[in-house]
Design an enzyme around this catalytic site. Structure first.
Site, PDB file in Angstrom:
ATOM      1  N   CYS A  13      27.773  -2.232 -28.140  1.00  0.00           N
ATOM      2  CA  CYS A  13      27.253  -3.539 -27.892  1.00  0.00           C
ATOM      3  C   CYS A  13      27.347  -3.870 -26.375  1.00  0.00           C
ATOM      4  CB  CYS A  13      27.795  -4.509 -28.911  1.00  0.00           C
ATOM      5  SG  CYS A  13      29.500  -4.660 -28.680  1.00  0.00           S
ATOM      6  N   CYS A  16      30.823  -3.954 -25.032  1.00  0.00           N
ATOM      7  CA  CYS A  16      31.286  -2.430 -24.285  1.00  0.00           C
ATOM      8  C   CYS A  16      30.747  -2.299 -23.023  1.00  0.00           C
ATOM      9  CB  CYS A  16      30.760  -1.280 -25.451  1.00  0.00           C
ATOM     10  SG  CYS A  16      31.106  -1.296 -26.839  1.00  0.00           S
ATOM     11  N   ASP A 417      -1.068  -9.676   4.171  1.00  0.00           N
ATOM     12  CA  ASP A 417      -1.090  -9.197   5.584  1.00  0.00           C
ATOM     13  C   ASP A 417      -2.711  -8.726   5.381  1.00  0.00           C
ATOM     14  OD1 ASP A 417      -0.567  -8.029   8.131  1.00  0.00           O
ATOM     15  OD2 ASP A 417      -0.576  -6.107   7.002  1.00  0.00           O
ATOM     16  N   ASP A 601       2.327  -3.996   3.663  1.00  0.00           N
ATOM     17  CA  ASP A 601       2.127  -2.625   3.616  1.00  0.00           C
ATOM     18  C   ASP A 601       3.501  -1.876   3.672  1.00  0.00           C
ATOM     19  OD1 ASP A 601       3.273  -2.673   6.214  1.00  0.00           O
ATOM     20  OD2 ASP A 601       1.513  -1.883   7.349  1.00  0.00           O
ATOM     21  N   ASP A 605       5.338  -5.011   8.076  1.00  0.00           N
ATOM     22  CA  ASP A 605       5.943  -6.183   7.653  1.00  0.00           C
ATOM     23  C   ASP A 605       7.252  -6.196   6.807  1.00  0.00           C
ATOM     24  OD1 ASP A 605       3.352  -7.222   8.406  1.00  0.00           O
ATOM     25  OD2 ASP A 605       2.699  -6.166   6.710  1.00  0.00           O
TER      26      ASP A 605
END
Length: 708
Positions: A13, A16, A417, A601, A605
């Protein structure tokens, strides 16, 4: 720093996972990510540090590390009763017999014998304690008690209570063996359903993983220099190996075509089923399929270094992360079991005082223990993330981390862009003019082609592609002058230029054109090119506007060109002639004002993408590792941008729904059990099904229309 990736068995679970994460962080490891649903554990550590002590430490916690040089998995079959389904089928016959006397109208007197009931219950109790008891002790020893503590205490309480009645000849008042058997059997069933449901949320990722292991046709040459083809597993391929790929076969590794042509389906990565034409020197991505054709290629990357392996690893890492919204659930989960134990004790005491009977008070207390479900809070986030990110990966969308999912809920503007994002980056000749009376258009195009064919500039390549001729000029000399253009001299001594306004400013004041052609100090013509708009751009912009999301066009290009493009697409706000530094400042300002997506891209950028609330990159898959964006669109287009935004938003919505259910279930169910409105056996079944509800709700993301 180096990245360590393990598989850890034995996690039951979320507690753990918290135990392992706390241990690794205590040992100085960073960026620790633990996914109990898949068993994946990853962390960063300084290069050169040994991990053998960590492996031993995790094993001391009660878990098994596999997939490392220190602890390799043993290839042996698992013993009987090692799965929840096997335990359920083992316990079911004994429990079914114990429950026969509860069927209305069916009276089996011999079944009421307490020693017989003890004999039927004992195998179930032993099988239950072998799993729940060990897990409970392990969690208590680690200081982070899990749900199995509640199950073990509840089942043991009813068993010991019944055993006391049997040993003291008071069986009529103390016989609740069927409660013990029912709790353990139904919780085993619930755990199996939970396990299967959580596993189903991983199906999209498993499909990606399954494509990594295939047979490959390897090419080798014998001592007679004759070509030999033999089959090998893709895992045995190494960079530089030669392979043969035929129609219908899967590309076994990243490679480059040496010979042949083919139609290739790359939908495994891009989500686009339309085949792409590939020829010599083109790259093939491992996992794609040759629809038609045969090629010979050499391997450029194999195994864990392929693009597909990188995607799978990034998705797994993202699934191991937790958005801030999950942190509260983790804190509550860590103290949940002690709180429930306290509530059970209070339930026993108050009911004993009110009812003045110990037996019904004990049953209510046991029901409280059994119905409480901390696991629901633990899997609320992993289940939704697994489905959302898995669907995204299958659709050609890669979420590089899950922590950003919470940011999608309030996105109000998207900044694009221009070049390579809104446009394809593939320039086309738009218009031109011949200014010399002694030149025909064909002769002008021949001069331009002959000069520009020696340039690597994108605009020059577009002119060459559009105006290809067979009788190009043979130059006496030709060179590319940086910042100006191409300069060539023919055999007759005529001097030609093809370049920017810098080459023609002595002959004209018009600086609006892209390329100027000059001959012997005379301007003989100019050429304008345009960047082709992506065919899907208009539809994407329209979609964003329909969702009341503002769009902005950000570019380093000239104002009049950017404005013309924006007008054509219906983008109202334009920010032109921006340097990378200015782009960064703009995005920082916009993101500070309101949640902002930046689409670029991913290379030029990169700073702006990193600064935006959410950065979305368009990228070739081979450049995936270099991206700074949180989301990568793998199909080199904007088509899946609405799906990416929708999946991000709806995955977070699903996480919130799951957490609401997990909290609401426990808040409502525990008081109902405390009031005696639920029997312990039925409470065990309800507890098991509560996790299935979360998995079903998460599974809706597979088919949910998120881009509408």
């Amino acid at each position: 720093m180096e990245k360590i990736q393990w598989k850890v068995d034995g996690m039951d679970c979320n507690n753990c996972a918290l135990t392992i994460r706390r241990y690794l962080e205590k040992e100085g490891r960073t960026d620790v990510r633990v996914n109990f649903a898949t068993g994946d554990v990853s962390f960063d550590q300084h290069t050169g540090l040994k991990t053998d002590s960590l492996v031993k430490g995790i094993q001391d916690l009660g878990y098994t590390v596999t997939g490392t040089a220190i602890a390799k998995p043993d290839k042996v079959s698992k013993p009987w009763l090692s799965t929840h389904l096997q335990r359920f089928w083992f316990c079911l016959p004994f429990t079914a017999i114990l429950m026969l006397h509860m069927i209305p109208g069916l009276h089996i007197h011999w079944l009421m014998n307490p020693w017989l009931q003890l004999a039927l219950t004992l195998p179930v109790y032993i099988a239950g304690m072998q799993f729940f008891g060990r897990s409970a002790w392990k969690s208590l020893r680690n200081g982070l008690p899990n749900m199995n503590v509640l199950i073990a205490i509840g089942a043991t309480a009813s068993f010991v209570y019944s055993l006391y009645g049997t040993l003291t000849n008071q069986a009529a008042d103390y016989m609740f063996y069927e409660t013990t058997a029912t709790i353990l059997t139904l919780v085993f069933l619930g755990n199996y359903l939970e396990e299967a449901s959580v596993a189903s949320t991983q199906r999209a990722l498993k499909k990606l993983v399954s494509t990594q292991k295939v047979m490959a046709n390897m090419i080798a040459y014998d001592d007679q220099h004759q070509e030999q083809v033999f089959a090998v597993e893709s895992e045995q391929l190494r960079p530089g190996d030669l392979i043969l790929i035929r129609t219908g076969e899967q590309v076994p590794a990243d490679c480059k075509i040496l010979w042949g042509e083919a139609e290739v389906n790359e939908s495994i990565l891009t989500g686009e089923s339309e085949p792409l034409h590939k020829k010599g020197k083109d790259l093939l991505i491992g996992g794609s399929v040759l629809v038609n054709g045969t090629v010979k290629a050499y391997v450029t990357a194999a195994g864990k270094d392929t693009v597909l392996a990188g995607i799978v690893n990034l998705v797994k890492q993202a699934q191991g992360e937790k958005p801030p919204v999950q942190q509260l659930a983790d804190k509550i989960s860590a103290i949940f079991v002690p709180v429930v134990l306290g509530i059970a004790a209070v339930t026993l005491a108050i009911n004993w005082i009110v009812l003045k009977e110990f037996t019904p008070s004990l049953m209510r207390s046991i029901a409280v223990l059994v119905i409480a479900c901390p696991c629901a809070m633990g899997i609320a986030t992993p289940a939704a993330i697994a489905v959302g990110l898995g669907r995204a990966a299958r659709s050609g969308i890669l979420f590089r981390n899950a922590t950003s999912l919470e940011l999608f809920k309030n996105i109000s503007q998207v900044v694009f862009d221009k070049t390579g994002t809104i446009t394809t980056g593939q320039f086309e000749v738009a218009q031109w003019k011949v200014m010399s009376s002694d030149l025909t258009e064909a002769a002008f195009q021949r001069i331009a082609y002959s000069l520009e064919k020696y340039s690597s500039h994108p605009i020059a390549r577009s002119i060459v592609r559009n105006w290809k001729v067979n009788d190009d000029i043979r130059w006496k000399s030709i060179e590319e002058i940086k910042g100006k253009g191409m300069k060539g001299e023919d055999k007759e001594g005529n001097l030609y230029w093809a370049g920017s306004y810098e080459t023609a400013k002595a002959y004209t004041t018009d600086e609006t054109h892209n390329v100027y052609i000059v001959r012997n100090n005379e301007l003989i013509g100019w050429i304008d090119v345009k960047d082709e708009i992506r065919p899907e751009a208009r539809a994407v912009i329209h979609y964003l506007h329909s969702k009341n999301i503002k769009t902005i066009l950000l570019s380093g290009d000239r104002q009049h060109k950017v404005k013309a493009l924006a007008d054509e697409l219906g983008i109202a706000e334009v920010l032109a002639q921006q340097t990378p530094e200015q782009k960064l400042e703009v995005i920082a300002r916009l993101s500070a004002a309101q949640p902002t997506v930046m689409v670029g891209d991913g290379i030029n950028d990169a700073p702006a993408l990193a600064r935006a609330t959410i950065g979305i990159s368009l990228s070739d898959a081979s450049q995936l590792a270099m991206q700074t964006a949180q989301v990568v669109l793998m199909n080199n287009g904007l088509k899946h941008l609405p799906l990416a935004l929708g999946l991000g938003k709806h995955t977070f919505i699903t996480i919130r729904q799951n957490l609401f259910w997990a909290f609401a279930y426990n808040i409502v169910a525990i008081p109902i059990a405390a009031l005696g409105l639920l029997k312990p056996g039925f409470a065990a079944l309800v507890m098991g099904l509560s996790d299935v509800v979360l998995a079903i709700n998460s599974g809706r993301l597979y088919v949910k229309k998120v881009d509408r």
